[in-house]
Design a protein around this motif. Structure first.
Motif, PDB file in Angstrom:
ATOM      1  N   ARG A  54       3.769 -13.607   7.821  1.00 30.22           N
ATOM      2  CA  ARG A  54       3.450 -12.685   6.832  1.00 30.22           C
ATOM      3  C   ARG A  54       3.240 -11.427   7.589  1.00 30.22           C
ATOM      4  NH1 ARG A  54      -2.194 -11.821   6.934  1.00 30.22           N
ATOM      5  NH2 ARG A  54      -3.379 -13.445   8.128  1.00 30.22           N
ATOM      6  N   PRO A  55       3.672 -10.261   6.880  1.00 31.95           N
ATOM      7  CA  PRO A  55       3.649  -8.706   7.331  1.00 31.95           C
ATOM      8  C   PRO A  55       2.082  -8.432   7.127  1.00 31.95           C
ATOM      9  CG  PRO A  55       4.958  -8.738   5.467  1.00 31.95           C
ATOM     10  CD  PRO A  55       4.843 -10.033   5.800  1.00 31.95           C
ATOM     11  N   VAL A  56       1.744  -7.421   8.044  1.00 33.10           N
ATOM     12  CA  VAL A  56       0.321  -6.718   7.929  1.00 33.10           C
ATOM     13  C   VAL A  56       0.438  -5.425   8.153  1.00 33.10           C
ATOM     14  CG1 VAL A  56      -2.086  -6.721   8.836  1.00 33.10           C
ATOM     15  CG2 VAL A  56      -0.869  -9.013   8.531  1.00 33.10           C
ATOM     16  N   LEU A  57       0.167  -4.774   7.123  1.00 27.71           N
ATOM     17  CA  LEU A  57      -0.216  -3.125   7.362  1.00 27.71           C
ATOM     18  C   LEU A  57      -1.183  -2.833   8.328  1.00 27.71           C
ATOM     19  CD1 LEU A  57       1.079  -0.530   5.826  1.00 27.71           C
ATOM     20  CD2 LEU A  57      -0.807  -0.365   4.718  1.00 27.71           C
ATOM     21  N   THR A  58      -0.749  -1.790   9.274  1.00 31.18           N
ATOM     22  CA  THR A  58      -1.578  -1.610  10.378  1.00 31.18           C
ATOM     23  C   THR A  58      -2.024  -0.106  10.325  1.00 31.18           C
ATOM     24  OG1 THR A  58       0.195  -1.094  11.964  1.00 31.18           O
ATOM     25  CG2 THR A  58      -0.459  -3.438  11.529  1.00 31.18           C
ATOM     26  N   HIS A  59      -3.040   0.150  11.383  1.00 31.37           N
ATOM     27  CA  HIS A  59      -3.262   1.405  11.816  1.00 31.37           C
ATOM     28  C   HIS A  59      -2.113   2.161  12.213  1.00 31.37           C
ATOM     29  CE1 HIS A  59      -5.265   4.542  14.086  1.00 31.37           C
ATOM     30  NE2 HIS A  59      -4.069   4.328  15.097  1.00 31.37           N
ATOM     31  N   TRP A  60      -0.993   1.824  12.813  1.00 31.02           N
ATOM     32  CA  TRP A  60       0.097   2.434  13.162  1.00 31.02           C
ATOM     33  C   TRP A  60       0.938   2.652  12.106  1.00 31.02           C
ATOM     34  CZ3 TRP A  60      -1.840   3.468  17.814  1.00 31.02           C
ATOM     35  CH2 TRP A  60      -2.531   2.485  18.499  1.00 31.02           C
ATOM     36  N   ASP A  61       1.130   1.724  10.908  1.00 27.58           N
ATOM     37  CA  ASP A  61       1.777   2.228  10.018  1.00 27.58           C
ATOM     38  C   ASP A  61       1.106   3.370   9.112  1.00 27.58           C
ATOM     39  OD1 ASP A  61       3.647   0.156   9.601  1.00 27.58           O
ATOM     40  OD2 ASP A  61       1.907  -1.067   9.664  1.00 27.58           O
ATOM     41  N   ARG A  62      -0.181   3.495   8.879  1.00 32.59           N
ATOM     42  CA  ARG A  62      -0.813   4.333   8.136  1.00 32.59           C
ATOM     43  C   ARG A  62      -0.772   5.633   8.764  1.00 32.59           C
ATOM     44  NH1 ARG A  62      -4.048  -0.167   7.258  1.00 32.59           N
ATOM     45  NH2 ARG A  62      -5.257  -0.127   8.996  1.00 32.59           N
ATOM     46  N   ARG A  63      -0.681   5.641  10.113  1.00 33.61           N
ATOM     47  CA  ARG A  63      -0.818   7.025  11.033  1.00 33.61           C
ATOM     48  C   ARG A  63       0.603   7.613  10.833  1.00 33.61           C
ATOM     49  NH1 ARG A  63      -1.721   7.032  17.619  1.00 33.61           N
ATOM     50  NH2 ARG A  63      -1.381   9.417  17.958  1.00 33.61           N
ATOM     51  N   ALA A 121       2.626   7.088   8.065  1.00 33.51           N
ATOM     52  CA  ALA A 121       3.198   7.120   6.701  1.00 33.51           C
ATOM     53  C   ALA A 121       1.919   7.484   6.020  1.00 33.51           C
ATOM     54  CB  ALA A 121       4.142   5.936   6.197  1.00 33.51           C
ATOM     55  N   PRO A 122       0.914   8.411   6.286  1.00 32.49           N
ATOM     56  CA  PRO A 122      -0.436   8.285   5.492  1.00 32.49           C
ATOM     57  C   PRO A 122      -0.099   8.610   4.069  1.00 32.49           C
ATOM     58  CG  PRO A 122       0.231  10.526   6.615  1.00 32.49           C
ATOM     59  CD  PRO A 122       1.165   9.484   7.202  1.00 32.49           C
ATOM     60  N   GLY A 123      -0.880   7.736   3.260  1.00 34.08           N
ATOM     61  CA  GLY A 123      -0.908   7.796   1.976  1.00 34.08           C
ATOM     62  C   GLY A 123       0.300   6.864   1.481  1.00 34.08           C
ATOM     63  N   ILE A 124       1.354   7.222   1.674  1.00 37.66           N
ATOM     64  CA  ILE A 124       2.705   6.365   0.916  1.00 37.66           C
ATOM     65  C   ILE A 124       2.679   4.899   1.702  1.00 37.66           C
ATOM     66  CG2 ILE A 124       4.113   7.048   2.792  1.00 37.66           C
ATOM     67  CD1 ILE A 124       6.116   7.377   0.613  1.00 37.66           C
ATOM     68  N   SER A 125       2.155   4.632   2.891  1.00 35.42           N
ATOM     69  CA  SER A 125       2.225   3.290   3.251  1.00 35.42           C
ATOM     70  C   SER A 125       1.410   2.354   2.541  1.00 35.42           C
ATOM     71  CB  SER A 125       1.734   3.398   4.722  1.00 35.42           C
ATOM     72  OG  SER A 125       0.234   3.736   4.834  1.00 35.42           O
ATOM     73  N   GLN A 126       0.341   2.926   1.604  1.00 30.30           N
ATOM     74  CA  GLN A 126      -0.541   1.919   1.004  1.00 30.30           C
ATOM     75  C   GLN A 126       0.462   1.656  -0.277  1.00 30.30           C
ATOM     76  OE1 GLN A 126      -3.532   1.336   2.176  1.00 30.30           O
ATOM     77  NE2 GLN A 126      -3.473   2.878   3.687  1.00 30.30           N
ATOM     78  N   LEU A 127       1.251   2.092  -0.839  1.00 31.65           N
ATOM     79  CA  LEU A 127       2.110   1.689  -2.092  1.00 31.65           C
ATOM     80  C   LEU A 127       2.437   0.341  -1.983  1.00 31.65           C
ATOM     81  CD1 LEU A 127       3.838   5.139  -2.693  1.00 31.65           C
ATOM     82  CD2 LEU A 127       1.908   4.186  -3.759  1.00 31.65           C
ATOM     83  N   LEU A 128       3.149   0.175  -0.789  1.00 29.14           N
ATOM     84  CA  LEU A 128       3.613  -1.421  -0.844  1.00 29.14           C
ATOM     85  C   LEU A 128       2.663  -2.442  -0.047  1.00 29.14           C
ATOM     86  CD1 LEU A 128       7.350  -0.873   0.193  1.00 29.14           C
ATOM     87  CD2 LEU A 128       6.393  -1.272  -2.166  1.00 29.14           C
ATOM     88  N   GLY A 129       1.613  -1.943   0.254  1.00 25.63           N
ATOM     89  CA  GLY A 129       0.512  -2.793   0.886  1.00 25.63           C
ATOM     90  C   GLY A 129       1.007  -3.429   2.239  1.00 25.63           C
ATOM     91  N   ASP A 130       0.737  -4.829   2.407  1.00 30.24           N
ATOM     92  CA  ASP A 130       1.236  -5.501   3.673  1.00 30.24           C
ATOM     93  C   ASP A 130       2.697  -5.740   3.925  1.00 30.24           C
ATOM     94  OD1 ASP A 130      -1.288  -5.787   4.644  1.00 30.24           O
ATOM     95  OD2 ASP A 130      -1.952  -7.489   3.783  1.00 30.24           O
ATOM     96  N   ARG A 131       3.340  -5.611   2.786  1.00 32.81           N
ATOM     97  CA  ARG A 131       4.819  -6.033   2.621  1.00 32.81           C
ATOM     98  C   ARG A 131       5.535  -5.364   3.666  1.00 32.81           C
ATOM     99  NH1 ARG A 131       6.802  -4.974  -3.324  1.00 32.81           N
ATOM    100  NH2 ARG A 131       9.021  -5.522  -2.207  1.00 32.81           N
ATOM    101  N   ALA A 132       5.220  -3.881   4.007  1.00 29.95           N
ATOM    102  CA  ALA A 132       5.987  -3.154   4.953  1.00 29.95           C
ATOM    103  C   ALA A 132       5.092  -2.850   6.161  1.00 29.95           C
ATOM    104  CB  ALA A 132       6.391  -1.711   4.331  1.00 29.95           C
ATOM    105  N   GLY A 133       4.281  -3.825   6.604  1.00 30.35           N
ATOM    106  CA  GLY A 133       3.339  -3.581   7.843  1.00 30.35           C
ATOM    107  C   GLY A 133       4.171  -3.812   9.057  1.00 30.35           C
ATOM    108  N   TRP A 134       3.681  -3.310  10.068  1.00 28.59           N
ATOM    109  CA  TRP A 134       4.468  -3.448  11.428  1.00 28.59           C
ATOM    110  C   TRP A 134       4.154  -4.673  12.067  1.00 28.59           C
ATOM    111  CZ3 TRP A 134       8.127  -2.062  14.343  1.00 28.59           C
ATOM    112  CH2 TRP A 134       8.077  -1.976  15.634  1.00 28.59           C
ATOM    113  N   PHE A 135       3.162  -5.503  11.998  1.00 26.52           N
ATOM    114  CA  PHE A 135       2.720  -6.543  12.446  1.00 26.52           C
ATOM    115  C   PHE A 135       3.334  -7.809  11.775  1.00 26.52           C
ATOM    116  CE2 PHE A 135      -1.342  -4.957  14.522  1.00 26.52           C
ATOM    117  CZ  PHE A 135      -0.321  -4.041  15.506  1.00 26.52           C
ATOM    118  N   LEU A 136       4.149  -8.623  12.229  1.00 27.04           N
ATOM    119  CA  LEU A 136       4.469  -9.863  11.605  1.00 27.04           C
ATOM    120  C   LEU A 136       3.766 -10.925  12.196  1.00 27.04           C
ATOM    121  CD1 LEU A 136       6.579 -10.354   9.438  1.00 27.04           C
ATOM    122  CD2 LEU A 136       8.358 -11.152  11.172  1.00 27.04           C
ATOM    123  N   LEU A 137       2.741 -11.630  11.373  1.00 32.17           N
ATOM    124  CA  LEU A 137       1.893 -12.812  12.016  1.00 32.17           C
ATOM    125  C   LEU A 137       2.667 -14.208  11.769  1.00 32.17           C
ATOM    126  CD1 LEU A 137      -1.636 -11.377  10.713  1.00 32.17           C
ATOM    127  CD2 LEU A 137      -0.196 -10.930  12.584  1.00 32.17           C
TER     128      LEU A 137
END
Length: 249
Positions: free
Chosen positions: A214-223, A225-241
Motif C-alpha cells: 500500500r502507498p502512503v502519502l508522506t511529508h515529501w509528497d506534501r512538500r 505538492a502542497p494542498g493538491i497532494s491531499q486530493l488523492l490521499g495515500d493513493r499517490a504517496g511516495w512510500f510503498l509499504l
C-alpha cells in the motif's frame, strides 16, 4: 557492455554515493529524532516491540536508528549495509548504548545467510537503490523463516514526488518524453528505482502469504505538492509499504 557488468558498475557508484554521506548523517546527533519526526510511518509500520525475543535482520542500516530501536525492544539484531561507513556508525552506536548485535558489510542482492535465518526482515528505503532490486526483494524473503514477517518500504512510482522528479529532470530540461521511471533514477543515489504495487506482487507474491502492498502519502509528497497532494490521499504517496509473511510449505 553486458547487463551484469553494467549492474556491477552501477552498484559501485551507489556504494560510493552512500559511503560519502550515510543516509541521515547530515542531521548529526539529532538524526534519530528528525528521522522519526519527518517519517512517522517508520515506528508505526515497524512495530519495534514485536521483535522482542526474535531474530531480526535489517537490510541497509544507515545511521543505525532502526537497528537500535529493534535492539532496545529486545530483538536479537543483525544489520547489513553496502557501505563500511554505515556499518561503522551503527556498530559504534550499538556499543555506546550497551546493546549487542551483529553489523556487517553485505550485498542485498546476495545476502550471506542461509535460508530461514530470521523471524523478521526489515528494510526501509533501501532496496530500490540496488541495481537488481527485484533480486534483493526476493533475497529478503529467502532468509525469512516460515511464518516470518517481511516488512519493507520501497519508493512508489505513481506518486507526487515521482511526478515532481519528472518536472525537474524532464519537463524543465526540455525532455517531456522522459518516463517516471527515468525521472526517479535521478533521485538520491545513481539509478534509484520505484515500483507499483502490481510489480511488487509479481516479484515476491509467490514467496509470501497475505501480501499487502500500500502507498502512503508522506511529508515529501506534501512538500512538493502542497494542498493538491491531499486530493488523492495515500493513493499517490511516495512510500510503498510491503508486508507479508513467509509462506509455510
Amino acid at each position: 557492455m553486458t547487463d551484469s557488468v553494467q549492474a556491477e558498475r552501477l552498484k559501485r557508484a551507489v556504494a560510493e554515493f552512500w559511503e560519502a554521506d550515510a543516509c541521515g548523517e547530515r542531521y548529526g546527533d539529532d538524526q534519530e529524532r528528525i528521522r522519526y519526526q519527518l517519517e512517522p510511518e517508520v515506528p508505526t509500520f515497524a512495530n519495534f516491540p514485536s521483535g522482542r525475543g526474535r531474530d531480526v535482520l535489517e537490510i541497509g542500516v544507515g545511521m543505525g536508528a532502526d537497528l537500535l530501536s529493534w535492539a532496545k525492544a529486545g530483538a536479537r539484531v543483525t544489520g547489513v549495509d553496502l557501505t563500511e561507513r554505515a556499518v561503522e556508525f551503527t556498530g559504534q552506536r550499538l556499543r555506546s548504548a550497551g546493546l549487542s548485535g551483529e553489523v556487517r558489510v553485505a550485498d542485498a542482492e546476495a545476502l550471506p545467510f542461509p535460508d530461514a535465518s530470521f523471524d523478521i526482515v526489515w528494510s526501509w528505503g533501501v532496496l530500490h537503490h540496488t541495481p537488481r532490486s527485484r533480486t534483493a526483494l526476493r533475497e529478503a524473503a529467502r532468509v525469512l523463516r516460515p511464518g516470518g514477517r517481511y516488512a519493507v518500504m520501497v519508493y512508489h512510482r505513481r506518486s507526487w514526488l515521482a511526478l515532481a522528479a519528472w518536472v525537474r529532470f524532464g519537463l524543465l530540461r526540455a525532455r517531456p518524453a522522459m518516463s517516471l521511471r527515468e525521472a526517479v533514477s535521478h533521485i538520491e543515489s545513481p539509478g534509484t528505482q520505484a515500483f507499483t504495487a502490481k510489480e511488487i506482487h509479481q516479484t515476491v507474491g509467490d514467496l509470501l502469504a497475505d501480501l499487502r502492498v500500500r502507498p502512503v502519502l508522506t511529508h515529501w509528497d506534501r512538500r512538493v505538492a502542497p494542498g493538491i497532494s491531499q486530493l488523492l490521499g495515500d493513493r499517490a504517496g511516495w512510500f510503498l509499504l510491503v508486508e507479508g509473511w513467509k509462506s509455510i510449505t
